[in-house]
Design a protein around this motif. Structure first.
Motif, PDB file in Angstrom:
ATOM      1  N   LEU A 246       3.148  14.533 -10.198  1.00  0.00           N
ATOM      2  CA  LEU A 246       3.575  13.987  -8.908  1.00  0.00           C
ATOM      3  C   LEU A 246       4.840  13.153  -9.071  1.00  0.00           C
ATOM      4  O   LEU A 246       5.046  12.504 -10.099  1.00  0.00           O
ATOM      5  N   ASP A 247       5.695  13.144  -8.041  1.00  0.00           N
ATOM      6  CA  ASP A 247       6.804  12.195  -8.018  1.00  0.00           C
ATOM      7  C   ASP A 247       6.316  10.905  -7.366  1.00  0.00           C
ATOM      8  O   ASP A 247       5.219  10.850  -6.794  1.00  0.00           O
ATOM      9  N   LEU A 248       7.123   9.855  -7.440  1.00  0.00           N
ATOM     10  CA  LEU A 248       6.676   8.544  -6.990  1.00  0.00           C
ATOM     11  C   LEU A 248       6.382   8.498  -5.491  1.00  0.00           C
ATOM     12  O   LEU A 248       5.434   7.842  -5.059  1.00  0.00           O
ATOM     13  N   ILE A 249       7.188   9.189  -4.706  1.00  0.00           N
ATOM     14  CA  ILE A 249       6.959   9.179  -3.255  1.00  0.00           C
ATOM     15  C   ILE A 249       5.640   9.877  -2.924  1.00  0.00           C
ATOM     16  O   ILE A 249       4.820   9.368  -2.148  1.00  0.00           O
ATOM     17  N   SER A 250       5.427  11.035  -3.520  1.00  0.00           N
ATOM     18  CA  SER A 250       4.163  11.757  -3.297  1.00  0.00           C
ATOM     19  C   SER A 250       2.975  10.940  -3.786  1.00  0.00           C
ATOM     20  O   SER A 250       1.903  10.930  -3.161  1.00  0.00           O
ATOM     21  N   LEU A 251       3.166  10.239  -4.897  1.00  0.00           N
ATOM     22  CA  LEU A 251       2.113   9.390  -5.431  1.00  0.00           C
ATOM     23  C   LEU A 251       1.734   8.310  -4.432  1.00  0.00           C
ATOM     24  O   LEU A 251       0.548   8.053  -4.182  1.00  0.00           O
ATOM     25  N   GLY A 252       2.738   7.663  -3.857  1.00  0.00           N
ATOM     26  CA  GLY A 252       2.483   6.595  -2.894  1.00  0.00           C
ATOM     27  C   GLY A 252       1.675   7.072  -1.703  1.00  0.00           C
ATOM     28  O   GLY A 252       0.699   6.426  -1.295  1.00  0.00           O
ATOM     29  N   TRP A 253       2.050   8.216  -1.146  1.00  0.00           N
ATOM     30  CA  TRP A 253       1.306   8.750  -0.005  1.00  0.00           C
ATOM     31  C   TRP A 253      -0.092   9.200  -0.417  1.00  0.00           C
ATOM     32  O   TRP A 253      -1.059   9.009   0.316  1.00  0.00           O
ATOM     33  N   ALA A 254      -0.210   9.780  -1.598  1.00  0.00           N
ATOM     34  CA  ALA A 254      -1.515  10.279  -2.044  1.00  0.00           C
ATOM     35  C   ALA A 254      -2.522   9.150  -2.219  1.00  0.00           C
ATOM     36  O   ALA A 254      -3.727   9.336  -2.005  1.00  0.00           O
ATOM     37  N   GLN A 255      -2.056   7.969  -2.586  1.00  0.00           N
ATOM     38  CA  GLN A 255      -2.961   6.860  -2.862  1.00  0.00           C
ATOM     39  C   GLN A 255      -3.291   6.020  -1.631  1.00  0.00           C
ATOM     40  O   GLN A 255      -4.088   5.070  -1.718  1.00  0.00           O
ATOM     41  N   THR A 256      -2.707   6.345  -0.474  1.00  0.00           N
ATOM     42  CA  THR A 256      -3.066   5.607   0.736  1.00  0.00           C
ATOM     43  C   THR A 256      -4.484   5.961   1.200  1.00  0.00           C
ATOM     44  O   THR A 256      -5.199   5.111   1.735  1.00  0.00           O
ATOM     45  N   VAL A 257      -4.893   7.211   0.982  1.00  0.00           N
ATOM     46  CA  VAL A 257      -6.233   7.630   1.416  1.00  0.00           C
ATOM     47  C   VAL A 257      -7.329   6.893   0.642  1.00  0.00           C
ATOM     48  O   VAL A 257      -8.246   6.322   1.245  1.00  0.00           O
ATOM     49  N   PRO A 258      -7.282   6.851  -0.706  1.00  0.00           N
ATOM     50  CA  PRO A 258      -8.271   6.037  -1.426  1.00  0.00           C
ATOM     51  C   PRO A 258      -8.214   4.560  -1.047  1.00  0.00           C
ATOM     52  O   PRO A 258      -9.242   3.873  -1.042  1.00  0.00           O
ATOM     53  N   GLY A 259      -6.996   4.060  -0.734  1.00  0.00           N
ATOM     54  CA  GLY A 259      -6.877   2.665  -0.321  1.00  0.00           C
ATOM     55  C   GLY A 259      -7.634   2.390   0.970  1.00  0.00           C
ATOM     56  O   GLY A 259      -8.332   1.378   1.098  1.00  0.00           O
ATOM     57  N   LEU A 260      -7.509   3.295   1.925  1.00  0.00           N
ATOM     58  CA  LEU A 260      -8.270   3.162   3.162  1.00  0.00           C
ATOM     59  C   LEU A 260      -9.767   3.291   2.903  1.00  0.00           C
ATOM     60  O   LEU A 260     -10.585   2.613   3.531  1.00  0.00           O
ATOM     61  N   ALA A 261     -10.122   4.173   1.962  1.00  0.00           N
ATOM     62  CA  ALA A 261     -11.536   4.364   1.626  1.00  0.00           C
ATOM     63  C   ALA A 261     -12.153   3.079   1.090  1.00  0.00           C
ATOM     64  O   ALA A 261     -13.332   2.793   1.353  1.00  0.00           O
ATOM     65  N   MET A 262     -11.378   2.291   0.354  1.00  0.00           N
ATOM     66  CA  MET A 262     -11.895   1.027  -0.173  1.00  0.00           C
ATOM     67  C   MET A 262     -12.269   0.081   0.959  1.00  0.00           C
ATOM     68  O   MET A 262     -13.344  -0.548   0.935  1.00  0.00           O
ATOM     69  N   ILE A 263     -11.417  -0.010   1.972  1.00  0.00           N
ATOM     70  CA  ILE A 263     -11.704  -0.896   3.106  1.00  0.00           C
ATOM     71  C   ILE A 263     -12.947  -0.429   3.847  1.00  0.00           C
ATOM     72  O   ILE A 263     -13.856  -1.205   4.127  1.00  0.00           O
ATOM     73  N   VAL A 264     -12.996   0.877   4.141  1.00  0.00           N
ATOM     74  CA  VAL A 264     -14.158   1.437   4.840  1.00  0.00           C
ATOM     75  C   VAL A 264     -15.422   1.248   4.004  1.00  0.00           C
ATOM     76  O   VAL A 264     -16.483   0.884   4.523  1.00  0.00           O
ATOM     77  N   GLY A 265     -15.314   1.493   2.693  1.00  0.00           N
ATOM     78  CA  GLY A 265     -16.464   1.369   1.814  1.00  0.00           C
ATOM     79  C   GLY A 265     -17.029  -0.031   1.781  1.00  0.00           C
ATOM     80  O   GLY A 265     -18.257  -0.221   1.779  1.00  0.00           O
ATOM     81  N   ILE A 266     -16.169  -1.037   1.762  1.00  0.00           N
ATOM     82  CA  ILE A 266     -16.635  -2.418   1.728  1.00  0.00           C
ATOM     83  C   ILE A 266     -17.354  -2.788   3.019  1.00  0.00           C
ATOM     84  O   ILE A 266     -18.413  -3.415   3.007  1.00  0.00           O
ATOM     85  N   TYR A 267     -16.775  -2.387   4.161  1.00  0.00           N
ATOM     86  CA  TYR A 267     -17.427  -2.680   5.444  1.00  0.00           C
ATOM     87  C   TYR A 267     -18.781  -1.985   5.548  1.00  0.00           C
ATOM     88  O   TYR A 267     -19.779  -2.579   5.975  1.00  0.00           O
ATOM     89  N   LEU A 268     -18.829  -0.704   5.171  1.00  0.00           N
ATOM     90  CA  LEU A 268     -20.086   0.036   5.226  1.00  0.00           C
ATOM     91  C   LEU A 268     -21.123  -0.574   4.289  1.00  0.00           C
ATOM     92  O   LEU A 268     -22.307  -0.672   4.622  1.00  0.00           O
ATOM     93  N   ALA A 269     -20.672  -0.987   3.116  1.00  0.00           N
ATOM     94  CA  ALA A 269     -21.589  -1.579   2.137  1.00  0.00           C
ATOM     95  C   ALA A 269     -22.233  -2.844   2.691  1.00  0.00           C
ATOM     96  O   ALA A 269     -23.444  -3.061   2.540  1.00  0.00           O
ATOM     97  N   GLY A 270     -21.420  -3.702   3.321  1.00  0.00           N
ATOM     98  CA  GLY A 270     -21.965  -4.925   3.908  1.00  0.00           C
ATOM     99  C   GLY A 270     -23.026  -4.636   4.948  1.00  0.00           C
ATOM    100  O   GLY A 270     -24.060  -5.315   5.019  1.00  0.00           O
ATOM    101  N   TYR A 271     -22.786  -3.605   5.769  1.00  0.00           N
ATOM    102  CA  TYR A 271     -23.745  -3.224   6.808  1.00  0.00           C
ATOM    103  C   TYR A 271     -25.034  -2.692   6.189  1.00  0.00           C
ATOM    104  O   TYR A 271     -26.141  -3.047   6.599  1.00  0.00           O
ATOM    105  N   ILE A 272     -24.898  -1.829   5.174  1.00  0.00           N
ATOM    106  CA  ILE A 272     -26.070  -1.175   4.565  1.00  0.00           C
ATOM    107  C   ILE A 272     -26.900  -2.157   3.746  1.00  0.00           C
ATOM    108  O   ILE A 272     -28.133  -2.198   3.847  1.00  0.00           O
TER     109      ILE A 272
END
Length: 405
Positions: A246-272
């Motif tokens: 991957l080039d750096l630009i593609s890398l940056g965009w590719a890692q936004t999805v896991p970053g969002l998953a971390m936020i969602v995961g933490i909120y869901l974890a607190g609820y569960i």
């Protein structure tokens, strides 16, 4: 307990404080490019700067928790934020490698008291069935900050420079300290509890906690899950560029999805977690660790970058669950009077993992001539260790301590 309005105000202030603390911590990863150029530093020196924070942060976990139990969560919170703000501002005035390492180390010392004392404050002000949710709100600020840091850091570094940026971040921290002083007020009965803990708490409580099977298991579980978390966070960019192409630009965009998953995961974890039957949390956490180990294997053998990132996103969801589950066990199982010390002991494992694991992966990759096979297997083994630690959790000592409250 205090009113819901007061609790929410305290939680909002903790969210803001943890957000600016994380921003200060992440900003250095981008500012170090300019710092290295201005101070004419070698790559080895740059690594020392980045590691110095974790050294101070890990060392302060246990003392920070003990101080929160000894002198009160509010006091330690204010001192922690003020101290890290001062050294953040001083980062903008460094003149040499030695001064930078010393200041970043002291910044880590300052920030090290925040999570144990904030955890204690949550245990004091929130009912048992809302503590995991409250912790998830506070910790989610780190995930949100990780999404905005790259863009905001680039803007700050190119417009006002790294020295002025650190001065501004330090000033914001001082403002937060003032807000804590004004708005975080504990009712009389909680103040009395803290005074009692200062004068009458058994001197052997720290030694007793260190000997509990519960704390030993949590320490190992913290180390294991954070070894995976920091191992992926620090080395995946290099892996995706050097191995997956991957080039750096593609890398940056590719890692936004896991970053969002971390936020969602933490909120869901607190609820569960707040809705799990008492005693079942360790089983669910162990299952999550098994899923992490399987997905890590699938990630490494993914035929394409797209599938790799898909597996990574799911891995982050389950890692986020375990990362929140571990402090929730402390908040739910141990009395408020020892939460600070307990959180400090357990979280020391996580911060040691943040210091050691990136170095270990670098050594492994270099030893195997650029191959990441052994590194991935190491992370898989840590997931198995975390599973075993959770399944063998012993709550009996925690119940004994609960009786002292």
């Amino acid at each position: 307990m205090i009113s819901a309005k007061q609790r929410n105000l305290i939680l909002f202030l903790l969210f803001i404080g943890w957000a600016i603390g994380n921003f200060d911590r992440y900003f250095i990863n981008y500012a170090v490019l300019s710092i290295t150029e201005d101070l004419q530093l070698s790559p080895t020196s740059t690594g020392m700067i980045l590691s110095s924070f974790f050294a101070g942060y890990a060392l302060m976990q246990i003392p920070g928790g003990w101080l929160a139990d000894r002198f009160g969560s509010r006091r330690v919170l204010m001192v922690s934020v003020l101290m890290w703000s001062i050294f953040t501002a001083m980062t903008g005035a460094v003149w040499s490698l030695a001064s930078m390492i010393a200041i970043r180390f002291l910044f880590g010392i300052g920030e090290g008291g925040f999570q144990p004392s904030s955890s204690k404050l949550i245990s004091q002000t929130f009912p048992n069935d809302k503590r995991a949710w409250a912790m998830s709100i506070m910790l989610s600020s780190g995930g949100i900050v990780s999404l905005i840091v790259p863009l905001l850091s680039a803007y700050m570094l190119t417009t006002i420079g790294w020295r002025v940026s650190f001065l501004i971040l330090g000033a914001i921290g001082v403002v937060i300290t003032v807000l804590y002083f004004i708005f975080i007020k504990l009712p009389a009965h909680l103040q009395d509890e803290e005074r009692i803990s200062v004068g009458e708490k058994p001197q052997g409580i720290f030694k007793q906690l260190m000997k509990t099977p519960l704390m030993l298991n949590l320490f190992i579980a913290y180390y294991s899950i954070y070894a995976i978390n920091w191992g992926l966070a620090t080395w995946l960019p290099t892996y995706l560029v050097n191995v997956r192409g991957l080039d750096l630009i593609s890398l940056g965009w590719a890692q936004t999805v896991p970053g969002l998953a971390m936020i969602v995961g933490i909120y869901l974890a607190g609820y569960i977690i707040d809705r799990l039957p008492l005693g079942k949390e360790k089983v669910v956490g162990a299952i999550a660790c098994v899923v992490v180990s399987i997905l890590l294997y699938l990630m490494f053998h993914a035929p394409s970058v797209t599938i790799f990132v898909a597996y990574q996103t799911i891995v982050i969801l389950f890692i986020s669950f375990v990362i929140l589950l571990l402090p929730a066990i402390i908040l739910k199982r141990l009395p408020s009077s020892v939460v600070g010390t307990s959180m400090g002991i357990a979280n020391t494992g996580g911060q040691l993992a943040g210091f050691i694991t990136p170095l270990a992966i670098g050594f492994i990759v270099q030893t195997f001539n650029g191959s990441y096979n052994a590194a991935f297997w190491m992370l898989i083994i840590f997931a198995v260790i975390c599973m075993i630690s959770l399944l063998t959790l012993n709550y009996r000592k925690g119940e004994l301590l609960q009786g002292q409250q």
